[in-house]
Design an enzyme around this catalytic site. Structure first.
Site, PDB file in Angstrom:
ATOM      1  N   TYR A 264      10.490  -1.700  -2.767  1.00  0.00           N
ATOM      2  CA  TYR A 264      10.085  -2.060  -1.406  1.00  0.00           C
ATOM      3  C   TYR A 264      10.295  -0.888  -0.486  1.00  0.00           C
ATOM      4  CZ  TYR A 264       8.123  -6.469  -0.159  1.00  0.00           C
ATOM      5  OH  TYR A 264       7.228  -7.470   0.058  1.00  0.00           O
TER       6      TYR A 264
ATOM      7  N   ARG B 148      -6.563   0.548  -7.964  1.00  0.00           N
ATOM      8  CA  ARG B 148      -7.217  -0.285  -6.972  1.00  0.00           C
ATOM      9  C   ARG B 148      -6.456  -0.226  -5.664  1.00  0.00           C
ATOM     10  NH1 ARG B 148     -11.070  -3.285  -8.946  1.00  0.00           N
ATOM     11  NH2 ARG B 148     -12.197  -4.290  -7.265  1.00  0.00           N
TER      12      ARG B 148
END
Ligand SMILES: *Cc1c(COP(=O)(O)O)cnc(C)c1O
Length: 445
Positions: A67, A248
């Site tokens: 994170y 992606r």
């Protein structure tokens, strides 16, 4: 070995199974089915490509777990010094490849990148000009069912009736009349290069922002196969997974300073780069996908090699060869040809819809998408066109000679759309034809 395909270098267990095969045989089986499909079919979808094994390895790495809300040097979690190094690497590589002042690598994909551009530049209700979807524009350039059409006033600009190319004169007139605050230049189904200098002149004339959307063509731009909009545009949005062969995701390039600072941003923030960054995080997104940023960094390293130049130019040569071969077989193409990586078959004078032909081509292992053509009399759900692109087959190593063969396959199916025996025999020939080519990310190790 198919068994290890797409599971980047993970150790096998005592039964020779990859971690995925051992844990989840169902997902592993469908993955293998997809691998088989990719190896035996022709991927002619203009927006798709094959990322390399190196890109897949980085994308599937332990960076998945991290994170890192915020930006390098200013995170909301500790322990991100290494992630900072990675994100800075991706940013610096983008800036070097495109020659831009600022880059943001956090957008989750192309549409979120464009959404951030809207939020950074405009207020809801502002006027936006873009190419409409039926003429090749993207959903996010002001289409009714998209946020860009509902939250902003959309003013479409169109193609010239005869050339089927952007009508820059009419665009200038419309812009002068409507005074948009943002003009988009870019498309999802447009087989010609964009005149960024002409667009920049118009934007300057009407004091509008100019944003380029290079989702399809970012790899071509790096390769020198398409002009670079950086320098002409205030902002450039892109995906990272189309011709540039990354994971992606998306990215945004911009100037540092807002040239239109007197214009209209409510907070009167002159630093364009900061506004873009704040629009991505915290306005629209939370934690960036660090594994995707890792994959992007690898794709950008690959893109900096001379081989990418050769690859990008080959994409265009292949598209031109495929166009030529189809024209010789009597097919109509939107604009009569191509200068980039895609062509759009105009099937208005044929008995079936674009969708029907695309479905029959797929039965024969030729994977495409049906697409509107300018002035399409059919519904968008069926259309009268088929879009073909060469980035993926070029990644497999195919060249002009193979394009001539692909045109012959397409022609066989379109001439006999009702004959399942023809579909089956072409399906077999396509598989044999594909067997001679490696598939990056699957058999390139
Ligand atoms: C593909 C594409 C996008 C959006 O990309 P997603 O990743 O599907 O959100 C945006 N603009 C253009 C022109 C595209 O072709």
């Amino acid at each position: 070995m198919e068994n290890s395909a797409a599971s980047a270098s993970a150790p096998l267990d005592t039964y020779g199974r990859s971690p995925l095969a051992a844990v989840d045989s169902r997902v592993h089986e469908v993955l293998l089915k997809q691998v088989r499909q990719e190896r035996t079919t022709l991927k002619l979808i203009a927006s798709e490509n094959f990322a390399s094994s190196a890109v897949l390895e980085a994308t599937g790495s332990i960076f998945t777990n991290k994170y890192a809300e915020g930006y390098p040097g200013a995170r909301y979690y500790t322990g991100n010094e290494i992630v900072d190094e990675l994100e800075n690497l991706a940013i610096e590589r983008l800036k070097a490849l495109f020659g831009c002042e600022h880059a943001n690598v956090q957008p989750y994909s192309g549409s979120p990148a464009n959404q951030a551009i809207y939020r950074a530049l405009l207020s809801p209700g502002d006027k936006v000009m873009g190419l409409p979807l039926p003429e090749g524009g993207h959903l996010t350039h002001g289409w009714s069912v998209n946020f860009s059409g509902s939250d902003y006033q959309r003013v479409p600009y169109g193609l010239h009736e005869n050339t089927q190319q952007i009508d820059y004169d009419r665009l200038r007139d419309t812009a002068n009349r409507e005074r948009p605050k943002l003009i988009w230049v870019g498309a999802t189904a447009y087989p010609r290069v964009f005149d960024y200098a002409a667009m920049a002149e118009i934007a300057l004339e009407v004091n509008s922002y100019l944003a380029a959307d290079i989702a399809h063509i970012s790899g071509l731009i790096v390769a020198g196969g398409h002009p670079n909009p950086v320098g002409h545009c205030d902002v450039v949005g892109s995906t990272s997974h189309k011709s540039i062969r990354g994971p992606r995701g998306g990215f945004i390039l911009s100037r540092n300073e807002d040239r239109h600072q007197a214009l209209h941003h409510p907070k009167n923030q002159h630093n364009l780069a900061k506004r873009i960054d704040r629009a991505v995080f915290p306005l629209l997104q939370g934690g960036p996908h660090i594994n995707i940023i890792a994959g992007l960094a690898v794709a950008l390293e690959e893109a900096s090699h001379p081989a990418l130049r050769v690859y990008g130019q080959q994409i265009v040569k292949n598209a031109k060869a495929l166009a030529q071969a189809l024209l010789e077989r009597g097919y109509e193409l939107v604009t009569g040809g191509t200068d980039n990586h895609m062509l759009i078959l105009d099937l208005r004078d044929r008995p079936l819809s674009g969708k029907a032909y695309a479905e029959r081509l797929a039965k024969a292992g030729i994977i495409t998408n049906f697409n509107m053509v300018p002035g399409d009399p059919r519904d968008p759900a069926v259309t009268s066109g088929i879009r073909l692109g060469t980035p993926a087959v070029t990644s497999k190593g195919m060249r002009q000679g193979e394009m001539v063969q692909i045109a012959a396959f397409i022609d066989l199916i379109c001439r006999e759309p009702a004959d399942p025996d023809v579909h089956a025999s072409v399906r077999k020939d396509v598989a044999d034809f594909c067997a001679a080519f490696d598939v990056p990310g699957i058999t390139d190790r």
